[in-house]
Structure formats: C-alpha cells, structure tokens
Design an enzyme around this catalytic site. Structure first.
Site, short mmCIF file in Angstrom:
data_model
loop_
_atom_site.label_atom_id
_atom_site.label_comp_id
_atom_site.label_asym_id
_atom_site.label_seq_id
_atom_site.Cartn_x
_atom_site.Cartn_y
_atom_site.Cartn_z
N SER A 1 0.85 -0.95 -0.10
CA SER A 1 0.43 -0.47 -0.04
C SER A 1 0.77 0.75 0.24
O SER A 1 1.95 1.59 -0.97
CB SER A 1 -0.93 0.07 1.01
OG SER A 1 -2.02 0.94 1.60
N ALA B 1 -11.06 9.08 7.70
CA ALA B 1 -10.20 9.21 7.44
C ALA B 1 -9.47 9.87 6.41
O ALA B 1 -9.37 10.92 5.24
CB ALA B 1 -10.54 10.55 8.41
N GLY C 1 -1.59 -0.06 14.72
CA GLY C 1 -1.61 -1.47 14.18
C GLY C 1 -0.69 -2.29 12.66
O GLY C 1 -0.27 -3.28 12.44
C1 16G Z 1 -4.69 0.09 7.91
C2 16G Z 1 -5.49 -0.28 7.59
C3 16G Z 1 -6.46 1.32 7.85
C4 16G Z 1 -6.22 2.06 8.92
C5 16G Z 1 -4.84 1.64 9.19
C6 16G Z 1 -4.39 2.28 10.46
C7 16G Z 1 -6.70 -2.09 5.94
C8 16G Z 1 -7.32 -2.28 4.74
N1 16G Z 1 -6.08 -1.00 6.06
O1 16G Z 1 -3.72 0.37 6.46
O2 16G Z 1 -7.96 1.22 7.67
O3 16G Z 1 -6.55 3.23 9.07
O4 16G Z 1 -3.80 0.61 8.86
O5 16G Z 1 -2.69 1.84 10.62
O6 16G Z 1 -7.66 -2.42 6.78
P1 16G Z 1 -2.40 2.44 12.17
O7 16G Z 1 -2.79 1.25 12.73
O8 16G Z 1 -0.49 2.40 11.83
O9 16G Z 1 -2.80 3.41 12.94
MG MG Z 2 -4.43 0.62 0.40
#
Ligand code: 16G
Ligand code: MG
Length: 545
Positions: A65, A372, A502
């Site tokens: 991504s 967002a 995450g």
């Molecule tokens: C991933 C998630 C996205 C989320 C992001 C948060 C999917 C397909 N993608 O890219 O939805 O906003 O993680 O990242 O579920 P973080 O936990 O590092 O803030």
């Molecule tokens: Mg993506």
C-alpha cells in the site's frame, strides 16, 4: 498425503529465516520485502486451505500500500470480496512464524481444527502492485498454491480493490460483474456515463481532474480506465511511475498526513485534484485557493458528500431506507457534528481498520463508511438494492421518482462494494459534483474542519496501551486517560485520544482544537503524557513550535 510431501519439498525453496516473528496485522503482513518470501509461500498455502474450507475462490494481493518502495506485504481476500475473516488471521500468524521443520504439523493442525476436506478443489486469484519485489513475491504465493494442489489465476498488475472485485464477481457467478479488468472498467464507466448525463452544460474545466497516482499501480490502472471514459471526464495523471519513486512525497497518505500537495504535480488555483495511495484503495481530494492556501478534502468530506447525495435521492425517490455513516475516532469533530446535527443521519464510530467499518456498515440499509485517511465505500443491503431496482423498473411512478431511482441504480453500479476503491470513489465523487453543479470549493465549505494534529510516540512496548469505546479512551496504563482528560479541558472544542498503531511500532496521538496552535500544543502535551506514563523511549517529544 501427496500434497503435504510437495509442500515439504517446495517450502525448502522458500525458507523462513530462523527466529523471525511477524504478525497478520490490520491489513495482512507488511514489512521489508526481503523478509517476505516464506510468508508469501505460506500465504499461498493458507489461501488454498481457505478456498477448500469455503468452497469458493479466495484472493491474495501482494502489496504494501502506502509504505515505502522497499517494503512489501500480502493480504487475503474472502469469498464476497471482503477482508479475510478475523478468525483466520491467527492461522496466518501461526503459519508465518512456525519454523521450517514444523510447517507440516502447523498446516495439518489447521486442516484438522477447521475440518477441511482436502479432496475439495481450491481456486485462488493472485494480484500484485508495481513494486520491484512484487513479481518474485507473487511467484512465491503461486508456488504455495501449487504445492497444495490449488488452482490459481494470476491477474498480474491490479489495484487491491480490483482484485477484491474479481473475487466477488467469481463467487457470485458473474452477478456482481465480469471477473476481468475489461468487465471492471466497463461496469464502472458505463455507470459513470449514465450518471454524467444528469449533469447540465459542464465546461471542459469542470470536467477536468488532476490525479496523483503515487507512482504506483493506481496510475497504471486509471490510465487504462481513461479510454473507457470518452469525454465525460478529462484526467491529467501525475506521478504515473515513469519517473518518481512509489509513495515518495506523493500519494494519499503523504497528502493527508503532511496536509500539503504532492511533488510532481502542477496545480493552478482552484484546480480539482486527487491522490491515490500505493495500491489505490484510498483517495483524498484537494485544491489550492487564489492565496496559495492548501485545502484538503479527506475521507470525512467524501463521506459527507456521498451520504448527502444518497439521502436526497432517497427522499426524491420516496424510499424509506435507513442510511448511516460509519467513521473512526480520527473523523474530524466537525464532520461528525455536521452529519448528526445538520444532515441528521445516524453516525457510528468503530475501531480503526477497514474490516471494522465494513462490518458496522453492513448493519444498515445503506452504510457509507470512510476513514479520514480516504479509505471507504458504500454498502447497500440486499433488501435496499432490491427496492431500488424495483422502483427503477416501475412504470407507474412520476418522473421525479423515476429519475431518482435510476440515479440510485447507477450509483450502486459505480461503487465497488467489496472494499474502498480510489478509482470507483473518484468516479462517484466526480459524478456527484457534476450532477450537483458543485465546485470543489463549494464542496469544501459544507463544513470547516477543526484544526488537528497527529503525532507518534515511541514506547518500549506499545501493547501497554489498551483502549475502549472505539479507541476513544485509554483503559491502561493507569492514569493516562485522566491525564488526557485534564489536558483536553485546557482547550476549546478540544478532543484527543491515543492508540497503539496496528502497522508501525509506535503509539499514535490525535488532537483537535479550535486553532492549529492549540491542536499542536494539545497533541504535544498528550505525547508527553504517553511518553511519561507508557514507557517512552528515546528523546522526550519536543513541542512543534
Ligand atoms: C491499515 C488499514 C487502515 C488503517 C491503517 C491504520 C486496512 C485495509 N487498512 O492501513 O484501514 O487506517 O492501517 O494504521 O485495514 P495504524 O494502525 O498504523 O494507525
Ligand atoms: Mg492502501
């Protein structure tokens, strides 16, 4: 069993570095590409098992991504085109981390636990993004599928949402569309051209959109779409991968987080622009005004535009369907306020991560969900779709209702309901703006975002932070939430929350307040509280100003 023998031979060609531990996270596995060969092979195995279990086609997408070019990743797609069910994510983690000599035992354990009939045929669709590591990694996935005797179809270069779409088409026997790229482009572009017929007298300027393809797969695919669009939409594609580096100072994530335009794009004041992320499942819009100020229209603004369009159409069609908007804690407070108090739609808040929003949206007749950061789509329940189709075919209704029903019908067709899709979202947004005769500036003024700031804090173990209430409150460590509450009280229209990421080894801090200075100050003070109470490592967070 013969297949297991094959697995044991083939897995030797995709050895796991001893001791390496990875986890199937929010969006599958994602890390440095050179650590992923064995993961890919093993996800080929897992997808084959999942296919045998569900007796349906499963998808495997090789992409990281919006991460840097050097990274890669993999995510599995379930039969209806949705993310892999959470109950199987654990198997992903187990398979990824089991040492070479225990691989067969782990595999057999899963087969036994899930009572999988190994004689059942398996079918797996595979796709990849444009990273230089993707060809060999997707080959490792194909090797895994083959080792377990599964059938595979390699779609090659596709966006993540395109692969989700293919899986859904395949498992609905074509009811959702044709499982080819041509099928995807023609479904979406036909719906767009039907919708665009309802726009009156657009100038070439109004039809023009600048697209930042993040130097990734989205650029390649939006170019393929272009030839299907005729003259209804005129695209200028920037960061198309011919020169720049993937996601480097461009793409939806960069624009959203930095709140500035990407490099590689020439914007004139008032030009409507959008950015995709590296696998084209996110989109954000923006423009600069005559004073050169940058204005971002993020997932919240997109959700508002789409849900108000749908709500008006439902009214005009005389359809009583329940519409809701699903957001996360990152949604700007102004957007939630506007949706609840002005638009009077139901608003739900879920944890971060597409699958949570997707599930919440499934509970309504029409569920509009957006993070967002620009990931989102619209889900129509079967009942809602049925009612709309029925009305569109009804010959005894007046012209206004008929027109609204047809618009709703084409809106359903333009949307990729399996997952957020930058290309499909872009077409829907362009159609709405065209039908409403709305400029990007007018769209922007629907409500004004509260100034906000996101920061990261390094701690020794981010799992010490546990949250509740859709991540809006921290339960542990003791005292952290009280500290945040006290800090928030110091500012007007303020809100702040913290959560462990995450996807990165950090704690994320979000703050919003009446002014940018206050949002920045609050974010910094909350970062200090996290650093102090949750085991911060390295230098203490410094103020932004
Ligand atoms: C991933 C998630 C996205 C989320 C992001 C948060 C999917 C397909 N993608 O890219 O939805 O906003 O993680 O990242 O579920 P973080 O936990 O590092 O803030
Ligand atoms: Mg993506």
């Amino acid at each position: 069993m013969a297949h297991f023998k094959e697995v044991s031979q083939q897995s030797g060609l995709h050895p796991k570095p001893a001791g390496l531990v990875l986890q199937y996270g929010t969006a599958g596995f994602r890390t440095s590409a050179n650590q992923l060969d064995h993961i890919m092979f093993r996800m080929g195995l897992l997808a084959t098992l999942r296919s045998k279990k569900t007796k349906a086609t499963i998808g495997v997408m090789v992409t990281a991504s919006h991460n840097p070019e050097e990274d890669n990743g993999v995510k599995l797609i379930d039969p209806m085109g949705e993310m892999l069910t959470s109950s199987w994510e654990g198997y992903g983690t187990q398979l990824a981390n089991t040492e070479q000599e225990d691989l067969l035992t782990t595999l057999k354990d899963i087969v036994e636990k899930e009572a999988i009939d190994m004689s059942h045929e398996a079918s797996v669709f595979v796709g990849k993004d444009t990273r230089s590591s993707s060809p060999s990694l997707s080959q490792a996935v194909l090797d895994g599928i083959k080792a377990l005797g599964g059938h595979s179809k390699d779609y090659g270069l596709v966006t993540t949402p395109q692969l989700h779409y293919m899986v859904c088409c395949q498992n609905t026997q074509g009811k959702y569309g044709e499982a080819t790229l041509e099928g995807y482009y023609s479904k979406l572009s036909q719906a767009f051209s039907q919708l665009a017929k309802n726009a009156s007298n657009r100038t070439d300027d109004q039809k023009h959109l600048c697209v930042d393809g993040a130097n990734g797969i989205g650029a390649v695919k939006v170019r393929e779409l272009e030839s299907h669009l005729k003259k209804d939409l005129q695209l200028s594609i920037f960061n198309d991968g011919s020169r720049g580096k993937l996601n480097h100072q461009c793409g939806a994530d960069f624009v959203k987080v930095q709140q500035k335009p990407p490099i590689g794009i020439k914007i004139n004041p008032g030009d409507r622009c959008c950015s995709f992320d590296g696998d084209a499942d996110r989109i954000v819009y923006y423009y600069t005004d005559s004073k050169g100020h940058f204005h971002l229209l993020d997932g919240d603004k997109i959700a508002t535009l789409i849900s108000s369009f749908l709500k008006e159409l439902l009214n005009e069609a005389g359809l009583d369907l329940k519409i809701a908007v699903v957001q996360t804690a990152y949604a700007n407070g102004s957007s939630t306020h506007y949706l609840e108090n002005t638009m009077k739609v139901i608003v739900r808040c879920t944890k971060t991560g597409v699958k949570h929003l997707h599930h919440a949206a499934q509970e309504f007749d029409i569920g509009v969900y957006f993070e967002a950061n620009g990931h989102g789509t619209v889900l129509f329940s079967r009942g809602a779709e049925g009612k709309i189709q029925q009305l569109a075919a009804d010959t005894n209704i007046n012209d206004e209702r008929k027109k609204a029903a047809l618009l709703l019908q084409n809106t359903i067709n333009i949307i990729n309901q399996t997952v957020g899709d930058a290309i499909s979202d872009m077409l829907l947004i362009e159609a709405i703006l065209a039908i409403k005769g709305m400029t990007v500036q007018q769209w922007d003024t629907i409500y004004s975002d509260l100034p906000n700031r996101q920061l990261k804090v390094k701690v020794s173990d981010r799992r010490v932070i546990e949250t509740t209430d859709a991540e809006r409150r921290a339960v542990t460590p003791a005292g952290l939430q009280d500290a945040i509450n006290d800090l928030v009280k110091k500012y007007k229209q303020a809100r702040s929350f913290v959560r462990p990421s995450g996807t990165e080894d950090v704690v994320r801090v979000y703050a919003e307040a009446d002014t940018q200075e206050n949002a920045d100050a609050l974010a910094h003070e909350v970062s200090l509280a996290v650093y102090g109470l949750a085991g911060g490592v390295g230098d203490e967070p410094k103020p932004l100003h």
